[in-house]
Design an enzyme around this catalytic site. Structure first.
Site, PDB file in Angstrom:
ATOM      1  N   SER A 191       8.647   6.689  -2.685  1.00  0.00           N
ATOM      2  CA  SER A 191       8.261   7.376  -3.862  1.00  0.00           C
ATOM      3  C   SER A 191       8.350   8.822  -3.588  1.00  0.00           C
ATOM      4  O   SER A 191       7.956   9.033  -2.457  1.00  0.00           O
ATOM      5  CB  SER A 191       6.842   6.707  -4.189  1.00  0.00           C
ATOM      6  OG  SER A 191       6.358   7.405  -5.354  1.00  0.00           O
ATOM      7  N   TYR A 220      -1.798   4.192  -1.664  1.00  0.00           N
ATOM      8  CA  TYR A 220      -0.562   4.053  -2.181  1.00  0.00           C
ATOM      9  C   TYR A 220       0.204   5.217  -1.484  1.00  0.00           C
ATOM     10  O   TYR A 220       1.420   5.038  -0.955  1.00  0.00           O
ATOM     11  CB  TYR A 220      -0.329   4.004  -3.595  1.00  0.00           C
ATOM     12  CG  TYR A 220       0.692   4.057  -4.109  1.00  0.00           C
ATOM     13  CD1 TYR A 220       1.557   2.880  -4.041  1.00  0.00           C
ATOM     14  CD2 TYR A 220       1.320   5.109  -4.813  1.00  0.00           C
ATOM     15  CE1 TYR A 220       2.828   2.606  -4.587  1.00  0.00           C
ATOM     16  CE2 TYR A 220       2.859   5.228  -5.260  1.00  0.00           C
ATOM     17  CZ  TYR A 220       3.281   3.863  -5.123  1.00  0.00           C
ATOM     18  OH  TYR A 220       4.758   3.757  -5.961  1.00  0.00           O
TER      19      TYR A 220
END
Length: 265
Positions: free
Chosen positions: A141, A154
């Protein structure tokens, strides 16, 4: 190219980027092993993808549990299936300040985002190295490129996945197996809902979110090209370029402003 009996194994395949990737593999003639927790949803999607003339195996597994990652591969081996492609897509986040969030949920997220990915990749490599062929796509990501206040665990997991993917890619460079990291930015999926982050400022302009279909296509093409990584979308490329020119503390502050609750000044 005849891809009969060439299986692509995709985790988190019932929605978002995972679903779109599975569809791309099916359209391009790959047989599928699709994995998620929801058995009924898997059944429905398997029936949908069979219209492309491919074989679809669906396996319900809870990849928050490491033993389920091991048993997934054991089931494949039992059925004589050696996937040619592994897509580690399943992942979750938890929104909020670290001092306030649920540690049990965050440990589960680390298990899903990191531990299950390591297990499946290790088993895939042991299976594919003797065949000197295989492709791995890991969902990293743009979050892995910057510190992430309000979403710290995260961001940390995705930073790990990106660094580790680049490391094992180098280790595997003469084996016939490639490793590609896909770096989406904010994408229109159910991710934000599951992370309980619908109040975040990052969602104030929902029209700016990338479509999961576009992200999946970027990832699919990069995987097929054997690229090391791909940042999906021009806006995200610019964001990462800006963060690369900033100090970590500046990047963290900018991300905090983007991700904090919309009602917080």
């Amino acid at each position: 190219m005849n891809r009969k009996n060439q299986y692509a194994l995709i985790t988190g395949a019932t929605s978002g980027i995972g679903y779109e990737l599975a569809k791309l593999f099916a359209i391009n003639g790959y047989d599928l092993v699709i994995v998620a927790r929801n058995h009924e949803k898997l059944q429905t999607i398997a029936d949908e993808f069979k219209q492309y003339g491919v074989h679809v195996i669906f396996i319900s597994k809870n990849l928050f549990l490491e033993e389920e990652a091991y048993s997934l591969y054991a089931e494949l081996k039992l059925n004589g299936i050696s996937p040619a492609i592994l897509v580690n897509n399943a992942g979750q986040g938890a929104y909020g300040k670290f001092c306030d969030t649920d540690i049990h949920k965050e440990i589960d997220i680390i298990k899903l985002n990191i531990i299950s990915v390591l297990i499946l990749t290790k088993l895939f490599l042991k299976d594919r190295l003797p065949q000197e062929s295989g492709k791995i796509l890991n969902l990293a990501s743009t979050a892995g490129k910057v510190p992430g206040p309000w979403h710290s665990v995260y961001h940390g997991t995705k930073s790990f996945i990106l660094s580790w993917s680049e490391a094992i890619r180098e280790e595997l460079k003469d084996t016939g197996i490639t490793v590609t990291a896909l770096l989406p930015g904010p994408t229109d999926t159910d991710f934000f809902n599951k992370a309980e982050m619908n109040d975040s400022k990052i969602l104030e302009d929902k029209d700016s979110l990338a479509s999961s279909g576009e992200v999946a296509l970027d990832g699919y093409n990069a995987l097929m090209n054997g690229d090391d990584k791909v940042i999906s979308g021009l806006k995200n490329k610019l964001t990462v370029a800006m963060s690369n020119m900033s100090t970590d503390s500046m990047a963290a502050h900018r991300m905090a402003e983007m991700q904090k609750p919309a009602n917080e000044k």
